[in-house]
Design a protein around this motif. Structure first.
Motif, PDB file in Angstrom:
ATOM      1  N   ASN A  70     -12.430 -10.502  23.357  1.00 59.37           N
ATOM      2  CA  ASN A  70     -11.623 -10.243  22.026  1.00 59.37           C
ATOM      3  C   ASN A  70     -10.394 -10.784  22.267  1.00 59.37           C
ATOM      4  O   ASN A  70     -10.032 -11.709  21.562  1.00 59.37           O
ATOM      5  CB  ASN A  70     -11.562  -8.545  21.739  1.00 59.37           C
ATOM      6  N   ALA A  74      -8.931 -14.245  20.540  1.00 58.24           N
ATOM      7  CA  ALA A  74      -7.757 -13.868  19.534  1.00 58.24           C
ATOM      8  C   ALA A  74      -6.513 -14.882  19.962  1.00 58.24           C
ATOM      9  O   ALA A  74      -5.774 -15.393  19.244  1.00 58.24           O
ATOM     10  CB  ALA A  74      -7.265 -12.406  19.837  1.00 58.24           C
ATOM     11  N   ARG A  77      -7.198 -18.366  19.035  1.00 58.18           N
ATOM     12  CA  ARG A  77      -6.891 -18.277  17.304  1.00 58.18           C
ATOM     13  C   ARG A  77      -5.560 -18.619  17.181  1.00 58.18           C
ATOM     14  O   ARG A  77      -5.188 -19.191  16.348  1.00 58.18           O
ATOM     15  CB  ARG A  77      -7.498 -17.245  16.743  1.00 58.18           C
ATOM     16  N   GLY A 153     -12.292 -10.908  17.999  1.00 59.70           N
ATOM     17  CA  GLY A 153     -11.321 -11.751  18.191  1.00 59.70           C
ATOM     18  C   GLY A 153     -10.951 -12.791  17.056  1.00 59.70           C
ATOM     19  O   GLY A 153      -9.886 -13.214  16.854  1.00 59.70           O
ATOM     20  N   PHE A 155     -11.228 -11.619  13.915  1.00 53.96           N
ATOM     21  CA  PHE A 155     -11.018 -10.801  12.927  1.00 53.96           C
ATOM     22  C   PHE A 155     -12.228 -10.264  12.089  1.00 53.96           C
ATOM     23  O   PHE A 155     -12.057 -10.018  10.878  1.00 53.96           O
ATOM     24  CB  PHE A 155      -9.829 -10.926  12.123  1.00 53.96           C
ATOM     25  N   ALA A 297      -7.085  -7.411  18.642  1.00 48.48           N
ATOM     26  CA  ALA A 297      -7.200  -8.888  18.114  1.00 48.48           C
ATOM     27  C   ALA A 297      -5.905  -9.150  17.591  1.00 48.48           C
ATOM     28  O   ALA A 297      -5.411 -10.256  17.728  1.00 48.48           O
ATOM     29  CB  ALA A 297      -8.164  -8.539  17.274  1.00 48.48           C
ATOM     30  N   ARG A 298      -4.968  -8.145  16.833  1.00 46.82           N
ATOM     31  CA  ARG A 298      -3.803  -8.433  16.201  1.00 46.82           C
ATOM     32  C   ARG A 298      -2.872  -8.973  17.215  1.00 46.82           C
ATOM     33  O   ARG A 298      -2.058 -10.020  17.224  1.00 46.82           O
ATOM     34  CB  ARG A 298      -3.339  -7.605  15.567  1.00 46.82           C
ATOM     35  N   TYR A 301      -3.552 -12.342  18.732  1.00 46.69           N
ATOM     36  CA  TYR A 301      -3.230 -13.529  17.827  1.00 46.69           C
ATOM     37  C   TYR A 301      -1.942 -13.837  18.029  1.00 46.69           C
ATOM     38  O   TYR A 301      -1.534 -15.024  18.055  1.00 46.69           O
ATOM     39  CB  TYR A 301      -3.947 -13.042  16.547  1.00 46.69           C
ATOM     40  N   GLY A 380      -4.313  -6.946  24.289  1.00 45.68           N
ATOM     41  CA  GLY A 380      -4.020  -7.915  23.628  1.00 45.68           C
ATOM     42  C   GLY A 380      -3.118  -9.064  24.383  1.00 45.68           C
ATOM     43  O   GLY A 380      -3.121 -10.195  24.110  1.00 45.68           O
TER      44      GLY A 380
END
Length: 450
Positions: A70, A74, A77, A153, A155, A297-298, A301, A380
């Motif tokens: 994840n 992320a 990405r 990851g 979304f 994930a957020r 990212y 994260g």
């Protein structure tokens, strides 16, 4: 600031809500297995209960391991590294295939553990058969877990939700078919539940695999257009992040399991009440758990984009949302305990005990939400080793010892163990949140733990 939090919440919720529903759907399948086995026979119910108690640690370990994908995906990405994303999707599938024989070997030797535990021979035989039947679905489950966290990851939690929610009717149908037999299948009872589970796992895997192959938004990743094997550095990073998470989840699961085993020595009414209260608390926990996956994930990212302000905002917004929702859960447990427990039993004695335990569950809702969401934010930024030590201290040097002392030395019994759970989860919440505050305040190059 309010507008920024509101905007981040709008981005977070479409990821978090499907993740929550996925968690609830997976939990529902376990409940369905238990209920249907209970309607078949008492031995079948006992076999499923014992079998799943050995199966869950295996599942939790690999879930923690593959959870590393994840934040890794992320990050890529956020950095717009398409090639790396595609490579790690392939790596997830390769690792799932590589670890499948290990998981299968563990389950095929489960009978030795049952013998050591002194399980009645007739129940042990059924539980062994159930576990051996789940072996057929283990490769599919591990591939599903790898694809699930890779998709998180990206979304793409609605796809994960679809593959789990749509499997529930098949879970019911396959359970009935293999338990009672028919259409060329012999009656297998509890063992049939294992084969049904294997089929459902395989279906979930195929559903998510087809989505990953054919969704247009992944076309540029060229996931399945290359056959190059991953480098050791990529494998090492997954293991470096994933193994501490697997151990971390193990610390929490084993604390709850140890508490249940200790309470099992008390009268059956107390044990039954404890199980009901734990089940209600577990359902409630699925909400912050799903939110935590969206937080990972957020945060990952924006960390990949090297945007510290947005990284902080994503983490704090998710933690705040999780804490706010826990207030609703806690209020429901405090105001409507008998209504909630009434869904499980009509026995007045169990009702009274379970309702009293729900008061403690309500207290640790806030702590549980804070610890899991803070852990999600830390994942994260690829911080998993220190959280592993934090949970070890919180659950096994604070939580369980406090519960044991109160229960066994001061006569609090089940209530003492639940106070111990509050102590352990609260310690984890404070330490993990403090860890996030410290890391998120660092400079972009220092925020991500490498």
């Amino acid at each position: 600031m309010f507008n920024k939090i509101s905007q981040e919440t709008k981005y977070l919720l479409p990821i978090a809500i499907p993740a929550v529903l996925s968690q609830l759907a997976q939990m529902a399948m376990g409940v369905i297995d238990t209920v249907m086995a209970g309607h078949y026979s008492n031995d079948a119910l006992a076999a499923i209960a014992i079998g799943t108690s050995l199966l869950h640690p295996v599942l939790i370990f690999f879930m923690g391991l593959f959870l590393a994908f994840n934040p890794i995906i992320a990050h890529f990405r956020g950095a717009d590294s398409q090639t790396k994303i595609g490579m790690h999707f392939r790596l997830g599938i390769i690792l799932a295939a590589a670890f499948s024989p290990i998981a299968i070997l563990v389950l095929l030797n489960a009978q030795y553990v049952l013998h050591l535990l002194g399980v009645a021979p007739e129940v042990a035989e059924l539980a062994t058969g159930y576990l051996h039947a789940t072996v057929w679905g283990m490769p599919g489950l591990l591939i599903f877990l790898a694809l699930r966290f890779c998709n998180e990851g990206m979304f793409s939690t609605p796809a994960i939700m679809a593959s789990t929610v749509f499997s529930i009717p098949f879970n019911i149908g396959f359970n009935y078919w293999f338990m009672y037999g028919g259409y060329g299948v012999p009656e297998m009872g509890a063992i049939g539940v294992g084969y049904a589970t294997s089929l459902v796992w395989t279906m979930m895997c195929l559903g998510l695999l087809l989505y990953t192959i054919f969704t247009p938004k992944y076309a540029s990743l060229e996931i399945f257009k290359h056959t190059s094997l991953p480098h050791w550095v990529e494998i090492k990073e997954v293991l470096r992040l994933g193994l501490p998470m697997a151990v971390t989840l193990g610390f929490e699961i084993t604390m709850f399991a140890a508490v249940s085993l200790m309470i099992a020595r008390y009268p059956t009414e107390v044990m039954g009440a404890h199980q009901i209260a734990v089940n209600i608390a577990s359902i409630s926990f699925m909400i912050p758990l799903g939110i935590s996956q969206a937080i990972t994930a957020r945060v990952g990212y924006f960390a990949g984009k090297k945007d510290p302000t947005a990284t902080q905002l994503a983490g704090y917004t998710g933690i705040g949302l999780s804490a706010a929702i826990s207030g609703f859960s806690a209020s429901t447990m405090i105001l409507l305990p008998f209504v909630l427990v009434g869904f499980y039993t009509i026995d007045n004695q169990i009702l009274e005990i379970a309702a009293s335990l729900l008061f403690y569950a309500a207290i640790f809702q806030f702590s549980d939400a804070l610890q899991v969401s803070s852990a999600g934010a830390l994942r994260g930024v690829k911080d998993t080793k220190i959280p592993m030590f934090i949970t070890a201290i919180s659950y096994w040097l604070v939580g369980f010892p406090v519960g044991y002392i109160l229960a066994e030395n001061f006569g609090y019994q089940a209530s003492g163990y639940w106070i111990g759970l509050i102590a352990g989860l609260s310690t984890a919440a404070v330490l993990l949140l403090h860890r996030w505050v410290m890391l998120s305040a660092k400079k972009p190059g220092e925020m991500v733990v490498v």
